[in-house]
Design a protein around this motif. Structure first.
Motif, PDB file in Angstrom:
ATOM      1  N   ILE A 208     -16.986  19.569  41.888  1.00 58.02           N
ATOM      2  CA  ILE A 208     -16.942  19.689  43.349  1.00 58.02           C
ATOM      3  C   ILE A 208     -15.869  18.786  43.962  1.00 58.02           C
ATOM      4  CG2 ILE A 208     -19.354  20.398  43.521  1.00 58.02           C
ATOM      5  CD1 ILE A 208     -19.903  17.487  44.625  1.00 58.02           C
ATOM      6  N   GLY A 209     -15.179  18.011  43.123  1.00 57.79           N
ATOM      7  CA  GLY A 209     -14.141  17.125  43.639  1.00 57.79           C
ATOM      8  C   GLY A 209     -14.689  15.958  44.428  1.00 57.79           C
ATOM      9  N   ALA A 210     -15.832  15.432  44.014  1.00 55.54           N
ATOM     10  CA  ALA A 210     -16.434  14.288  44.710  1.00 55.54           C
ATOM     11  C   ALA A 210     -15.490  13.090  44.674  1.00 55.54           C
ATOM     12  CB  ALA A 210     -17.769  13.925  44.052  1.00 55.54           C
ATOM     13  N   ALA A 211     -15.525  12.291  45.716  1.00 58.58           N
ATOM     14  CA  ALA A 211     -14.722  11.064  45.776  1.00 58.58           C
ATOM     15  C   ALA A 211     -15.674   9.873  45.890  1.00 58.58           C
ATOM     16  CB  ALA A 211     -13.740  11.124  46.944  1.00 58.58           C
ATOM     17  N   ASP A 212     -15.979   9.462  47.118  1.00 54.25           N
ATOM     18  CA  ASP A 212     -16.917   8.362  47.361  1.00 54.25           C
ATOM     19  C   ASP A 212     -18.056   8.888  48.228  1.00 54.25           C
ATOM     20  OD1 ASP A 212     -15.206   6.560  46.056  1.00 54.25           O
ATOM     21  OD2 ASP A 212     -14.120   6.144  47.904  1.00 54.25           O
ATOM     22  N   GLY A 213     -19.274   8.565  47.841  1.00 57.27           N
ATOM     23  CA  GLY A 213     -20.429   9.036  48.598  1.00 57.27           C
ATOM     24  C   GLY A 213     -21.719   8.723  47.885  1.00 57.27           C
ATOM     25  N   LEU A 214     -22.645   9.668  47.951  1.00 55.78           N
ATOM     26  CA  LEU A 214     -23.968   9.489  47.375  1.00 55.78           C
ATOM     27  C   LEU A 214     -24.437  10.814  46.790  1.00 55.78           C
ATOM     28  CD1 LEU A 214     -26.386   7.384  47.273  1.00 55.78           C
ATOM     29  CD2 LEU A 214     -27.283   8.615  49.250  1.00 55.78           C
ATOM     30  N   VAL A 215     -24.946  10.764  45.569  1.00 53.28           N
ATOM     31  CA  VAL A 215     -25.568  11.948  44.985  1.00 53.28           C
ATOM     32  C   VAL A 215     -27.069  11.680  44.903  1.00 53.28           C
ATOM     33  CG1 VAL A 215     -25.196  11.259  42.552  1.00 53.28           C
ATOM     34  CG2 VAL A 215     -25.559  13.669  43.130  1.00 53.28           C
ATOM     35  N   THR A 216     -27.826  12.628  45.424  1.00 58.98           N
ATOM     36  CA  THR A 216     -29.284  12.555  45.373  1.00 58.98           C
ATOM     37  C   THR A 216     -29.759  13.604  44.385  1.00 58.98           C
ATOM     38  OG1 THR A 216     -29.362  11.871  47.682  1.00 58.98           O
ATOM     39  CG2 THR A 216     -31.397  12.707  46.729  1.00 58.98           C
ATOM     40  N   LEU A 217     -30.683  13.225  43.542  1.00 56.17           N
ATOM     41  CA  LEU A 217     -31.317  14.141  42.608  1.00 56.17           C
ATOM     42  C   LEU A 217     -32.775  14.265  43.009  1.00 56.17           C
ATOM     43  CD1 LEU A 217     -29.196  12.215  40.911  1.00 56.17           C
ATOM     44  CD2 LEU A 217     -30.004  13.595  39.025  1.00 56.17           C
ATOM     45  N   PHE A 218     -33.267  15.486  43.086  1.00 59.07           N
ATOM     46  CA  PHE A 218     -34.659  15.728  43.450  1.00 59.07           C
ATOM     47  C   PHE A 218     -35.256  16.699  42.449  1.00 59.07           C
ATOM     48  CE2 PHE A 218     -37.918  18.290  45.566  1.00 59.07           C
ATOM     49  CZ  PHE A 218     -38.812  17.285  45.896  1.00 59.07           C
ATOM     50  N   LEU A 219     -36.306  16.276  41.762  1.00 61.93           N
ATOM     51  CA  LEU A 219     -36.992  17.098  40.776  1.00 61.93           C
ATOM     52  C   LEU A 219     -38.070  17.919  41.472  1.00 61.93           C
ATOM     53  CD1 LEU A 219     -37.436  17.780  37.757  1.00 61.93           C
ATOM     54  CD2 LEU A 219     -39.038  15.865  37.696  1.00 61.93           C
ATOM     55  N   ARG A 220     -38.023  19.224  41.289  1.00 65.09           N
ATOM     56  CA  ARG A 220     -38.919  20.134  42.007  1.00 65.09           C
ATOM     57  C   ARG A 220     -40.232  20.374  41.261  1.00 65.09           C
ATOM     58  NH1 ARG A 220     -36.750  25.323  42.918  1.00 65.09           N
ATOM     59  NH2 ARG A 220     -37.921  25.323  44.840  1.00 65.09           N
ATOM     60  N   HIS A 221     -40.797  19.321  40.691  1.00 58.88           N
ATOM     61  CA  HIS A 221     -42.024  19.458  39.901  1.00 58.88           C
ATOM     62  C   HIS A 221     -42.887  18.217  40.081  1.00 58.88           C
ATOM     63  CE1 HIS A 221     -40.237  22.933  37.914  1.00 58.88           C
ATOM     64  NE2 HIS A 221     -39.122  22.225  37.930  1.00 58.88           N
TER      65      HIS A 221
END
Length: 150
Positions: free
Chosen positions: A43-56
């Motif tokens: 996705i060409g990420a630079a600086d930021g935040l990635v959130t992971l959410f488990l749907r279980h």
């Protein structure tokens, strides 16, 4: 010490969403670090935040040591002591491991937020992102990834 070059009004300029399908083999830790890294690059990420959410509700996410497998084995052992399968639980709709899996997910959590710096998850040297499968049989788990940054 605060690095001011990592933030600013231009730091939040875009978002990206994806869903990661994760097959599990039953009770185990699945390393998601490479998949998250590949997605951030795509996705060409630079600086930021990635959130992971488990749907279980019977599996969880954690950041843990990625070098010595004894750490994960010990972690599973500790979780078994906190939520043993041999207790008399009211909820056992899907088997003896059902309620203990829910309890272990409560203890370890279903979401993570990881800073992204220079397009990479800002993990420490010995850290990896894991999906912890608490059920004994294989499952197909889904993790929603959300990037916010530039």
């Amino acid at each position: 010490m605060v690095r001011s070059d990592l933030a600013g009004p231009e730091a939040v300029g875009r978002q990206a969403l994806a869903r990661l399908a994760v097959p599990t083999r039953g009770r185990d830790a699945v390393d998601l670090t490479a998949a998250v890294s590949e997605w951030l690059a795509a996705i060409g990420a630079a600086d930021g935040l990635v959130t992971l959410f488990l749907r279980h509700t019977s599996a969880s996410l954690t950041i843990q040591e990625n070098t010595d497998p004894d750490v994960l084995a010990d972690l599973f052992g500790l979780l078994d002591r906190f939520a043993p399968a041999d207790r008399d639980y009211r909820h056992a709709m899907e088997g003896a491991d059902d309620m203990p899996a829910h309890a272990k997910a409560v203890l370890t959590g279903v979401s993570l937020a990881v800073p992204v710096v220079g397009g990479r998850a800002d993990l420490g040297t010995w850290q990896a992102i894991y999906l912890l499968e608490h059920r004994t049989r294989p499952h197909r788990r889904e993790v929603t990834l959300h990037y916010l940054g530039r």
